[in-house]
Design a protein around this motif. Structure first.
Motif, PDB file in Angstrom:
ATOM      1  N   SER A 258      68.839  66.646 -62.113  1.00  0.00           N
ATOM      2  CA  SER A 258      68.541  68.045 -62.448  1.00  0.00           C
ATOM      3  C   SER A 258      67.053  68.252 -62.714  1.00  0.00           C
ATOM      4  N   ILE A 259      66.453  67.351 -63.486  1.00  0.00           N
ATOM      5  CA  ILE A 259      65.042  67.546 -63.822  1.00  0.00           C
ATOM      6  C   ILE A 259      64.152  67.354 -62.595  1.00  0.00           C
ATOM      7  N   LEU A 260      64.550  66.447 -61.698  1.00  0.00           N
ATOM      8  CA  LEU A 260      63.768  66.260 -60.473  1.00  0.00           C
ATOM      9  C   LEU A 260      63.819  67.504 -59.593  1.00  0.00           C
ATOM     10  N   ARG A 261      65.004  68.115 -59.513  1.00  0.00           N
ATOM     11  CA  ARG A 261      65.102  69.347 -58.727  1.00  0.00           C
ATOM     12  C   ARG A 261      64.370  70.496 -59.418  1.00  0.00           C
ATOM     13  N   ASP A 262      64.559  70.604 -60.721  1.00  0.00           N
ATOM     14  CA  ASP A 262      63.910  71.689 -61.457  1.00  0.00           C
ATOM     15  C   ASP A 262      62.386  71.617 -61.360  1.00  0.00           C
ATOM     16  N   LYS A 263      61.843  70.400 -61.421  1.00  0.00           N
ATOM     17  CA  LYS A 263      60.388  70.223 -61.384  1.00  0.00           C
ATOM     18  C   LYS A 263      59.847  70.179 -59.960  1.00  0.00           C
ATOM     19  N   ARG A 264      60.718  70.283 -58.972  1.00  0.00           N
ATOM     20  CA  ARG A 264      60.342  70.262 -57.563  1.00  0.00           C
ATOM     21  C   ARG A 264      59.594  68.975 -57.218  1.00  0.00           C
ATOM     22  N   ILE A 265      60.072  67.847 -57.732  1.00  0.00           N
ATOM     23  CA  ILE A 265      59.480  66.553 -57.393  1.00  0.00           C
ATOM     24  C   ILE A 265      59.795  66.236 -55.929  1.00  0.00           C
ATOM     25  N   PRO A 266      58.787  66.003 -55.103  1.00  0.00           N
ATOM     26  CA  PRO A 266      59.041  65.726 -53.691  1.00  0.00           C
ATOM     27  C   PRO A 266      59.616  64.318 -53.471  1.00  0.00           C
ATOM     28  N   PHE A 267      60.538  64.235 -52.538  1.00  0.00           N
ATOM     29  CA  PHE A 267      61.129  62.963 -52.125  1.00  0.00           C
ATOM     30  C   PHE A 267      60.559  62.599 -50.755  1.00  0.00           C
ATOM     31  N   GLU A 268      59.914  61.431 -50.665  1.00  0.00           N
ATOM     32  CA  GLU A 268      59.375  60.945 -49.401  1.00  0.00           C
ATOM     33  C   GLU A 268      60.464  60.114 -48.728  1.00  0.00           C
ATOM     34  N   LEU A 269      61.412  60.784 -48.088  1.00  0.00           N
ATOM     35  CA  LEU A 269      62.551  60.094 -47.501  1.00  0.00           C
ATOM     36  C   LEU A 269      62.209  59.548 -46.118  1.00  0.00           C
ATOM     37  N   CYS A 270      62.673  58.343 -45.844  1.00  0.00           N
ATOM     38  CA  CYS A 270      62.372  57.644 -44.599  1.00  0.00           C
ATOM     39  C   CYS A 270      63.695  57.155 -44.011  1.00  0.00           C
ATOM     40  N   PRO A 271      64.410  58.001 -43.272  1.00  0.00           N
ATOM     41  CA  PRO A 271      65.799  57.703 -42.884  1.00  0.00           C
ATOM     42  C   PRO A 271      66.007  56.354 -42.200  1.00  0.00           C
ATOM     43  N   SER A 272      65.273  56.072 -41.124  1.00  0.00           N
ATOM     44  CA  SER A 272      65.512  54.814 -40.396  1.00  0.00           C
ATOM     45  C   SER A 272      65.209  53.594 -41.255  1.00  0.00           C
TER      46      SER A 272
END
Length: 365
Positions: A258-272
């Motif tokens: 919840s806090i990560l979404r609320d604070k708009r913390i970016p996720f550097e996702l690397c699918p492969s």
């Protein structure tokens, strides 16, 4: 999610402007360059001497199901990146390859401490890489491809040089280095071991990201945000462990999620890469789509283009094929990344308003 019923193809996706936040310089060499430099310096420990065989070896070795084993092939790329000429060439070709894939903004990271085996100073290492990026930008512009590439300097989390590398980031902050990171095996090396470095960055009003929640779980993410103050999360896929999806499809977020979404913390996702390291079982099971639907700030990234045999276009295609995304979705993920970049606000806004949105408008029609 998207209004488009038909999935997009690779050729169309290659035309789309892209913003890349998580790409390792030593994980993106061309196999031909590895062979060429190895021959020049007399490095004869490569597992193959044919370009195609070497590319296959890197991809196969990295697809190990373990972050620790995934990192082992980097010994070969780092070995051929020990001179100013080699570092410049690798950085230059990195920009060329990203520009050819319609990346308009990229943050490329590397660990200077890994490139001093032949006597280079940390400053000399960074100088060579930044010069390569700058020359690559000029060459791309001459071919009609505008791209901006900035650098993140990374400290190895198992070593004890993070404060020194943070100081390096500040020395070069007005010369092309926009941030700091720690990387390497997560288990046994929590981010809080490097609090001094993160405090130094904060004291100098500087930005940093932290590899967390890839091979290790929620405690790694919690430390990175609550104790270290990370601006972004490198990977962060294990945040899914703090999200419960009911039988009716309703999602309930835990306190950390919840806090990560609320604070708009970016996720550097690397699918492969996340599949290769065993962080997730497959692209179809990647939490990317769940996080996107829940409006976390997700971004698409390559991590290591050589090891994962990938490009930004291929990463986007895999997500399109798995989750049915259309142009509006890819535009949102791209703008997410550009909003989260470590560039000054006015420069981020200019790329969004003058490059990304107009070019997507043409693609969407």
């Amino acid at each position: 999610m998207s209004k488009y019923a038909e999935p997009l193809g690779i050729e169309l996706i290659r035309q789309a402007p892209k913003a890349l936040l998580h790409d390792h310089l030593d994980g993106g060499l061309r196999p031909s360059t590895v062979l060429d430099i190895a021959a020049q310096i007399g490095y004869d420990d490569l597992p193959a001497t044919d370009v195609d065989e070497l590319a296959t070896w890197f991809r196969t070795a990295a697809h190990s199901g373990s972050l620790v084993r995934y990192l082992e092939p980097f010994a070969h790329t780092v070995a051929v990146m020990q001179t100013p000429e080699a570092l410049h060439r690798v950085a230059f070709e990195c920009v060329e390859d990203l520009a050819a894939d319609s990346v308009v903004y990229g943050e490329v990271r590397f660990a200077p401490e890994l490139h001093i085996d032949q006597g280079l100073s940390l400053d000399a290492v960074v100088d060579a890489v930044l010069a390569g990026f700058a020359d690559g930008e000029k060459a791309a512009a001459a071919e009609g491809r505008t791209i901006t590439v900035r650098c993140l300097v990374t400290a190895m989390r198992h070593a004890a040089r993070s404060r020194e590398i943070a100081e390096l980031a500040i020395r070069f902050r007005d010369k092309g280095v926009v941030g700091f990171d720690i990387a390497g095996a997560e288990a046994g090396y929590p981010p809080t071991r490097h609090l001094d470095a993160f405090e130094y960055m904060r004291n100098n009003n500087a930005r940093f990201t932290i590899h967390a929640g890839e091979a290790f779980g929620l405690p790694s993410i919690h430390e990175a945000i609550a104790f270290c103050g990370a601006d972004r999360l490198g990977h962060g896929v294990r945040i899914v462990d703090d999200i419960t999806v009911d039988a009716d499809g309703a999602a309930r977020l835990g306190r950390l999620a919840s806090i990560l979404r609320d604070k708009r913390i970016p996720f550097e996702l690397c699918p492969s890469s996340n599949v290769q390291t065993g962080a997730v079982a497959s692209i179809a099971e990647h939490p990317f789509d769940l996080l996107a639907r829940l409006r976390f700030r997700v971004t698409v990234n390559t991590d290591n283009r050589l090891m994962s045999d990938t490009t930004m276009s291929q990463e986007m295609l895999r997500l399109v094929e798995a989750f049915g995304y259309g142009w509006s979705d890819l535009e949102r993920f791209t703008i997410n990344a550009m909003k989260s970049a470590f560039l000054p606000f006015t420069e981020r806004l200019a790329i969004i308003d003058e490059v990304i949105k107009p070019r997507y408008a043409v693609l969407i029609g």
